[in-house]
Design an enzyme around this catalytic site. Sequence first.
Site, PDB file in Angstrom:
ATOM      1  N   LYS A  52     -10.301  -8.669   7.198  1.00  0.00           N
ATOM      2  CA  LYS A  52     -10.957  -9.221   8.363  1.00  0.00           C
ATOM      3  C   LYS A  52     -11.082  -8.137   9.461  1.00  0.00           C
ATOM      4  CE  LYS A  52      -7.107 -11.225  11.049  1.00  0.00           C
ATOM      5  NZ  LYS A  52      -6.068 -12.105  11.281  1.00  0.00           N
ATOM      6  N   HIS A 103       0.837  -1.345   0.110  1.00  0.00           N
ATOM      7  CA  HIS A 103       0.045   0.158   0.059  1.00  0.00           C
ATOM      8  C   HIS A 103       0.858   1.034   0.037  1.00  0.00           C
ATOM      9  CE1 HIS A 103      -3.792  -2.289   0.371  1.00  0.00           C
ATOM     10  NE2 HIS A 103      -4.489  -1.260   0.440  1.00  0.00           N
TER      11      HIS A 103
END
Lengths: 180, 286
Positions: free
Chosen positions: A102, A37
């Site tokens: 998650k 990222h």
Amino acid sequence: MTQRLKTPLKEDDISSLKAGDEIILSGIIYGARDAAHKRIIESINSNQKLPFELKGSVIFYVGPSPVPPGRKSGAVGPTTSARMDSLTEPLLKKGLMGIIGKGDRNNHLRKLMQKYKCIYFIAPGGISAFLASKIKDIKEIAYNDLGPEAVFEIEVKDFPLFVAYDIQGNNIFELALRRE
Amino acid sequence: MKIIKITKIKNQIKKLIKTASFNLPEDITDSIRQACSAEKNNTAKKILELILKNSEIAAKKKIPLCQDCGNVYIDIKIGENICIEKFSFLQDMADEAVAEAYKENYLRKSIVSDPLFDRINTKDNTPAYLSIVPADTLDGLEINVFLKGGGSENCSFLYMLTPSDSADAIISKVLDAVRQNVTKSCPPVIIGIGIGATSSKVTELARKAAFRNLKIRNADDKYKILENSILEKINNTGIGPAGLGGMTTALAVNIEYMPCHMATLPVAVSFACHSLRRASSKILLP
């Protein structure tokens, strides 16, 4: 409700999805987590070419285990999404339409997901040998020096997910507590 | 004095890493099975079934239980009159065992060298976190290997309470930690709580508690009651497996305690995910 979805996603695909819906996803998704990222954001900021087209794409927060010989995939499963909360907006601006991870995320991120119309899917964590059976192909496509944090192109078939945040702002974790 | 060859320890460590990576311990599968039959929430039931199915696939196909193959903790207990040949190389040997086991078994290498600036992957999952404990009742050596993922490791907390605090203060800290963080780990979790000792030692106690066999309850009734009471409160939150609702947010709460300074009450909490990876073996030299 269970729905089948195919990537790349279109706005029509996701506008009717509701937090709590079960999804069976097929197509290409992109594995990228913390370190990837940071590099993607650097590339966006300096107008460099990105490792994959973000518009309509689905990113999977995953660092897969190596593929053993004779198998299509190693273990795959979601990592904690909250770590990417501060690294998500630049990707949303480029048209990212789905994220698989998650766990719950912060309020600010939830609002951004709604604003940019991006669905947050979750896969149950720690069932990674089972999820491996839903992978047709996995290859590293960028930032190879990052090892398991590289960018992966992953072809999934019938990958089981839940809609965690829909674009109306509903949140599966809050709904789950209310149902109890 | 009985001598144990360092290569024997290395081979045992490699074997234990392999066992732990592909096989969910029986006490965990038993506990998940029980939770699964008790669950009334269909989604929760389904996820618990998937966890059991995952453990079968992992064992059969030799695919890791979880893609996060973890940090490696190695605790070695050394018995009376035991001498480890080339003892001063134990850390090097443990690192070699980890590097070889992670390569040979296609496990993910997750360790970065410099924690803050460079964060370059060591590419062999080293170093191992080694601890050596003397054990006077052991005729040989006991090796315990624990693999702990980063997601659950991030859910670790230290509270320096004051001696006037009661068990209620601990209950409230643990419940807050669970409510705020458990979906970032992988529920159902096992909660390890360390109480007492010092700020550094208590986190070690919490980690040991998190990896304790679920069938072992605290030998002291007061702590056993506290374990059960915290477990009940955690499962009454309704967070459930994967945070999708249900009565199985934690499989167990395990407490380990030690004496502490009269001015302190250290408490540490460590989460272990349902994919609990531990294995143990003994090298006996009677």
